[in-house]
Design a protein around this motif. Structure first.
Motif, mmCIF file in Angstrom:
data_model
loop_
_atom_site.group_PDB
_atom_site.id
_atom_site.type_symbol
_atom_site.label_atom_id
_atom_site.label_comp_id
_atom_site.label_asym_id
_atom_site.label_seq_id
_atom_site.Cartn_x
_atom_site.Cartn_y
_atom_site.Cartn_z
ATOM 1 N N PRO A 340 15.135 -46.359 41.143
ATOM 2 C CA PRO A 340 14.100 -45.879 41.300
ATOM 3 C C PRO A 340 12.915 -46.645 41.827
ATOM 4 O O PRO A 340 11.749 -46.707 41.087
ATOM 5 N N ASP A 344 5.469 -47.912 42.475
ATOM 6 C CA ASP A 344 4.535 -47.210 41.584
ATOM 7 C C ASP A 344 3.927 -48.392 40.514
ATOM 8 O O ASP A 344 3.946 -49.322 40.772
ATOM 9 N N ARG A 396 11.580 -45.185 31.044
ATOM 10 C CA ARG A 396 10.709 -44.350 32.188
ATOM 11 C C ARG A 396 11.380 -44.444 33.391
ATOM 12 O O ARG A 396 11.223 -43.445 34.109
ATOM 13 N N GLN A 397 12.046 -45.646 33.938
ATOM 14 C CA GLN A 397 12.560 -45.673 35.203
ATOM 15 C C GLN A 397 13.884 -44.588 35.001
ATOM 16 O O GLN A 397 13.739 -43.757 36.238
ATOM 17 N N LYS A 400 12.402 -41.089 35.670
ATOM 18 C CA LYS A 400 11.797 -40.775 37.182
ATOM 19 C C LYS A 400 13.022 -40.040 37.883
ATOM 20 O O LYS A 400 12.359 -39.342 38.966
ATOM 21 N N ARG A 403 12.620 -36.465 38.876
ATOM 22 C CA ARG A 403 11.564 -35.853 40.028
ATOM 23 C C ARG A 403 12.628 -35.236 41.271
ATOM 24 O O ARG A 403 11.892 -34.691 42.048
ATOM 25 N N ASP A 458 10.723 -36.849 29.785
ATOM 26 C CA ASP A 458 9.682 -37.592 29.265
ATOM 27 C C ASP A 458 9.686 -38.213 28.129
ATOM 28 O O ASP A 458 9.041 -39.110 27.697
#
Length: 485
Positions: A340, A344, A396-397, A400, A403, A458
């Motif tokens: 991803p 960001d 966290r990657q 993502k 999304r 999350d």
């Protein structure tokens, strides 16, 4: 043979043949040697554990239950089915999933863990990881003492496991020693499928030399990155064969080549093509002879097409592929490990305008990559490719991906789908059993989570949400109130 072999008796003169070469004697000697080696290894491991403890890297005590373990009161994501099941338990015995018994069933002598209605998922798999390069800067990786680099890698391995990643496919770097230490319990960490050194052409993405070190002459020593097993430079099919075979000799479960440029490459342009088809095919032939496969760093359509023509089985990155090339990947059953890369807050920060522009280009292609991979039913998996710090963003990657698709679809790419990619290593796979799934006979790697994985990912951002982590049937973290094993 011993000195007494064929020695005549001093009285009778009769020849006596000793038994030192007999199968029975040789078997005994092998057992003695194995026991001595084991004792030496254990003594050495004790010393290493003491050294690691001095750096705060001593492994957490993984608890090995004396009898079967039964997880109950749970909602099950098995890694393949895009829904959660209720009314089943998970029976674990000897490091494997023994059964998924119905509620109220299971052996009476099992140790029971009540999951409190929480979701249970397979241990996560990162299919693009660099275990020895993830936690230090590039300048440290290329200049500091290799012992320091390995100690840092050991620390990062423990953190990786505590993020819920119980397996990683290492696609470049000197990870063989770390893997051995983890497998033997010296340090805590995930299972590692190692590729060994990145095989690169001169001026390729794995050529870490500075321009002032050129030209390399036949009698020159190898550069630091090559000496330490970070990369292996090869030009021409014979050299590619040699370097590939060296990594296989070291224990590579798959081979990694660079087939194109990189975002932050100092010398090779992002769009450059690297290795001729004949050179790539040399790596593929050597890997195939050993029952495994080649994966390739590449972004662009021409590079991907060359890889496919040469028999490369897994494309790493590929965000600049056009739709026709993605369709070709599906038709040729080529795997795709997608990261991803979104430019960001978690992305690498660049000041060079060329690198900034390349990063933006790749980020724009990332969303298309996810869309086209699903549209054309490419076999694809999650990989993070975290380098030079930032390992804490690994969860966290993965989050993502939600999304661009449903949360369970995203989890599938880091569990069941990833396990199928790992299986391409065949007999070179270092672990015997299915990974990425909770199914009968699979290796018992799993997580009990605080979160609703069918709604969001999350919860991956906070390791406190991982209430229980199990690897190979051993509990490495258990924060389920009132439960202990």
């Amino acid at each position: 043979m011993c000195q007494a072999c064929f020695k005549p008796d001093p009285v009778s003169g009769t020849l006596h043949f000793c038994h030192c070469g007999s199968p029975a004697t040789l078997a005994i000697m092998r057992r003695i040697e194995a026991d001595l080696s084991r004792r030496q290894m254990l003594g050495g491991l004790a010393a290493v554990v003491g050294m690691f403890a001095g750096f705060g890297l001593a492994p957490a005590k993984a608890q090995a239950p004396a009898r079967p373990v039964l997880l109950t009161n749970l909602r099950l994501f098995d890694g393949e089915t895009l829904s959660l099941r209720e009314g089943v338990g998970i029976l674990i015995d000897a490091g494997r999933i023994a059964a998924l018994p119905a509620r109220g069933q299971g052996p009476q002598d099992a140790q029971v863990i009540d999951c409190g209605g929480r979701a249970v998922i397979p241990g996560l798999i990162d299919t693009h990881w660099h275990a020895t390069l993830a936690s230090v800067s590039q300048i440290v990786a290329m200049t500091q003492d290799i012992g320091f680099l390995h100690l840092m890698a050991g620390q990062e391995a423990g953190a990786t496991l505590m993020r819920g990643f119980t397996t990683v496919r290492d696609v470049g770097g000197p990870a063989f020693g770390l893997k051995a230490a983890i497998d033997r319990g010296v340090v805590a960490g995930p299972r590692i499928f190692p590729a060994g050194a990145i095989i690169s052409q001169t001026s390729g993405h794995g050529d870490f030399r500075f321009a002032n070190s050129l030209p390399m002459m036949p009698g020159d020593p190898a550069d630091y990155a090559s000496q330490q097993g970070m990369s292996a430079l090869a030009d021409g099919a014979p050299e590619v064969l040699r370097r590939t075979r060296e990594q296989l000799m070291k224990g590579a479960s798959q081979i990694k080549i660079t087939a194109g440029g990189g975002v932050a490459s100092q010398y090779d342009p992002l769009e450059s093509l690297q290795f001729t088809e004949a050179e790539m095919r040399a790596a593929v032939d050597a890997a195939t002879d050993w029952g495994t496969y080649v994966c390739a760093h590449v972004y662009t359509s021409p590079g991907i097409r060359r890889c496919i023509a040469a028999g490369v089985r897994s494309i790493e990155h590929g965000q600049l592929a056009d739709e026709d090339t993605v369709r070709l990947m599906a038709d040729s059953d080529t795997w795709w490990s997608i990261q991803p890369f979104l430019a960001d807050e978690d992305a690498n920060q660049y000041t060079d305008p060329k690198a900034v522009a390349a990063q933006r280009q790749v980020a724009e292609g990332t969303a298309r990559a996810f869309e086209w991979a699903d549209k054309h039913r490419v076999n694809w998996t999650f990989g993070s490719d975290i380098l030079y710090g930032g390992g804490e963003s690994q969860g966290r990657q993965l989050a993502k991906l939600a999304r661009f698709m449903s949360p369970l679809s995203a989890l599938h790419r880091a569990t069941g789908a990833a396990g199928r990619l790992l299986a391409l290593s065949g007999a070179r796979a270092p672990y015997d059993g299915r990974l990425g799934v909770i199914a009968e006979g699979a290796l018992a790697d799993l997580l009990v989570i605080d979160g609703e994985p069918e709604q969001t990912l999350d919860w991956l951002a906070d390791t406190a949400n991982l209430r229980l982590i199990m690897k190979n049937g051993r509990v490495v973290k258990n924060e389920l109130s009132g439960d202990s094993i």
